[in-house]
Scaffold this motif. Structure first.
Motif, PDB file in Angstrom:
ATOM      1  N   SER B  50       0.837  -1.212   0.000  1.00  0.00           N
ATOM      2  CA  SER B  50       0.000   0.000   0.000  1.00  0.00           C
ATOM      3  C   SER B  50       0.864   1.250   0.000  1.00  0.00           C
ATOM      4  CB  SER B  50      -0.912   0.016   1.219  1.00  0.00           C
ATOM      5  OG  SER B  50      -1.749  -1.102   1.214  1.00  0.00           O
ATOM      6  N   ASP B 161      -5.720  -0.900  -4.867  1.00  0.00           N
ATOM      7  CA  ASP B 161      -5.177  -1.562  -3.678  1.00  0.00           C
ATOM      8  C   ASP B 161      -6.131  -2.676  -3.246  1.00  0.00           C
ATOM      9  OD1 ASP B 161      -3.944  -2.305  -1.360  1.00  0.00           O
ATOM     10  OD2 ASP B 161      -3.669  -0.266  -0.602  1.00  0.00           O
ATOM     11  N   GLU B 162      -5.743  -3.892  -3.491  1.00  0.00           N
ATOM     12  CA  GLU B 162      -6.565  -5.071  -3.161  1.00  0.00           C
ATOM     13  C   GLU B 162      -8.029  -4.864  -3.520  1.00  0.00           C
ATOM     14  OE1 GLU B 162      -5.876  -6.916   0.595  1.00  0.00           O
ATOM     15  OE2 GLU B 162      -3.941  -5.940   0.809  1.00  0.00           O
TER      16      GLU B 162
HETATM   17 MG   LIG Z   1      -2.178  -2.653   2.183  1.00  0.00          MG
END
Ligand SMILES: [Mg+2]
Ligand SMILES: Nc1ncnc2c1ncn2[C@@H]1O[C@H](COP(=O)(O)OP(=O)(O)OP(=O)(O)O)[C@@H](O)[C@H]1O
Lengths: 253, 258
Positions: B50, B161-162
């Protein structure tokens, strides 16, 4: 929030039914006490209607002005500073100890000082109410802003938002439910302080009207004043409810 | 620097300062991604994925080393869109208002803001959701709205992000294909983070494997199987998945660092 809504959002029938029950209770109590200092509701109502034709409205107007101005200034300052502190950690670290230390002081003790420094006119009264409500709103707003999801802030920042846009699109709306709750509590406090400041050194205001009736032993008038003051608070309360309904529609989902 | 490398990162170091301590989040991290490619970053929790994405998105300026997006540093480059794990949709704005927000911040004229918002909602088949609040949407719908909010800005680099980690397995596969379709239409450069090995192999034309303590990219794997539905059950695909798994477990020695 849910709790608040459960207890504040009443239907029209429920208002009527609750008012009637309250009047009935009052009436029963007056019969029981059987003392001229505690008149039955219809005497107070009669006096209220006469008073409204006379100068009760003027007193109410003065009180409304004092409490509205105070709430307005307190909200403006409390929300602004609260959001700024909640957003800027380092500034908050600097200011937090001061707030922490002064928060528990009952601000009403400053009343005599304010009377001396600012005179016995509206100014000192407004400053005192403002000061007290300001603290409640400041602390609630700051805490709400601090606890705002980082994700909202980052995602709006990544859209290129500047500080002002972050306040406007993220911090303010995100903290609004908490701010309105603080305002509800603040309104109660403001009405109480209003009464207190109006019992000193003034010839105007609903608090004065009540105490003056007391000194004349005009208990019907006194209770008319109490009804008027209660109604004033209630109407302001409804205004906040309406504001919440309009501004925080998303909360209920 | 290679000419067609759209995104280049060289010798990146990122520290977090906390209580006078400094936490070494990323060290000597290198990455290049060509324009129009899908890159996938995979690595264990806390390895700095991240952080890397936030630095590229220009949210974190406190770094050393070089980052260039189309030859510009993240601070200057404005055609990046970032989608966070929980999508970052504002609960107090309707779908429509959420999508409009980026355009408003870009100070586009009001008529264009409205026009482009309606257009993207229409294109992505989301028009019926326009007046809803995010809390009234399913996880998959929220993800679509978040993608719409990014695409309406016509970005050239999309960072995620994911993105699919909180979706159930079925919705997840649906969304992976949805993303591939968008990529085919727009030829966007996409860089996304995942914890899911299969997802990395299915989506990532370039796979970047990260390792922790301190976080860095330890391996880059070009993946020609990416994006083809038929290959999902094949031997090569499974080999790639196994290779990636052992690489993540840190056991593999024949690292083909390119
Ligand atoms: Mg993360
Ligand atoms: N704001 C911060 N302040 C201090 N340390 C941080 C901060 N953000 C992240 N870190 C630290 O930096 C390291 C990398 O964090 P990061 O969030 O980038 O990891 P990640 O790979 O995304 O993990 P995950 O897969 O769990 O999301 C971690 O050790 C984390 O504790």
């Amino acid at each position: 929030m849910i709790k608040w809504n459960r207890y504040t959002r009443l239907k029209r029938v429920e208002y009527i039914y609750a008012s009637l029950l309250l009047l009935l209770f009052w009436w029963g109590l007056s019969l029981l006490i059987n003392n001229t200092a505690f008149p039955p509701p219809h005497h107070a109502m009669k006096s209220l209607i006469e008073g409204l034709g006379d100068n009760l409205l003027v007193h109410l107007g003065v009180s409304l002005y004092r409490v509205l101005i105070s709430l307005f200034i307190a909200t403006l300052l409390g929300v602004s500073f609260g959001l700024i502190l909640g957003k800027n950690r380092s500034l908050d670290n600097l200011v937090a100890p001061i707030i922490y230390l002064t928060y528990p002081i009952p601000k009403v003790v400053f009343m005599p000082i304010l009377f001396i420094l600012l005179g016995i006119g509206d100014l000192s009264k407004i400053v005192l109410i403002t000061l007290i409500v300001f603290y409640q709103i400041l602390v609630t707003t700051r805490d709400a802003a601090r606890n705002l999801e980082e994700e909202y802030i980052l995602s709006v920042k990544s859209l290129g938002a500047n500080a002002w846009e972050l306040y406007w699109h993220v911090y303010l709306p995100g903290c609004l439910p908490s701010i309105l709750t603080a305002l509800r509590l603040g309104l109660g406090t403001a009405m109480a302080v209003l009464f207190l400041v109006e019992t000193y050194a003034t010839q105007k205001g609903i608090g004065y009207f009540i105490m003056e009736s007391l000194s004349r032993m005009a208990y019907d008038d006194m209770f008319a004043g109490i009804i008027a003051m209660g109604t004033l608070g209630f109407i302001l309360y409804l205004g906040l409810d309406l504001a919440e309904k309009k501004l925080c529609r998303w909360v209920k989902y | 620097m290679n000419n067609h490398d759209f995104l280049t990162i060289q010798g990146l170091e990122v520290y977090y300062r906390q209580n006078k301590q400094s936490i070494d989040a990323l060290e000597n991290t290198n990455l290049t991604l060509a324009e129009g490619k899908i890159g996938v970053i995979i690595g264990p929790s806390g390895c700095g994925k991240s952080t890397l994405l936030n630095v590229i998105a220009g949210l974190h300026h406190d770094y050393q080393g070089e980052i260039f997006i189309d030859n510009q540093p993240p601070k200057v480059y404005s055609d990046t869109a970032l989608i966070l794990q929980e999508y970052g949709l504002l609960p107090w704005k309707t779908v429509q208002e959420n999508i409009m927000l980026g355009l408003q911040i870009k100070k586009l004229p009001k008529t264009e803001v409205i026009h482009r918002t309606e257009e993207i909602l229409e294109q992505m088949g989301l028009a019926s959701l326009a007046k809803r609040y995010p809390a009234q949407l399913s996880g998959g719908q929220r993800q679509r709205i978040a993608i719409a909010r990014s695409l309406v800005l016509k970005p050239r680099l999309l960072l995620m992000d994911e993105p699919f980690s909180s979706l159930d397995a079925l919705t997840r596969e649906e969304m992976q294909e949805y993303l591939l379709n968008i990529w085919r239409e727009t030829k966007l450069t996409i860089l996304l983070i995942t914890h899911n090995i299969e997802e990395a192999v299915f989506l990532g034309q370039e796979i970047f494997v990260m390792s922790p303590f301190p976080g860095t990219i330890k391996r880059r794997i070009p993946n020609y199987l990416a994006g083809s539905y038929d290959s999902r059950g094949k031997i090569e695909y499974l080999n790639m998945v196994n290779d990636l798994r052992s690489s993540l477990q840190g056991g593999k020695t024949n690292d083909k660092m390119e």
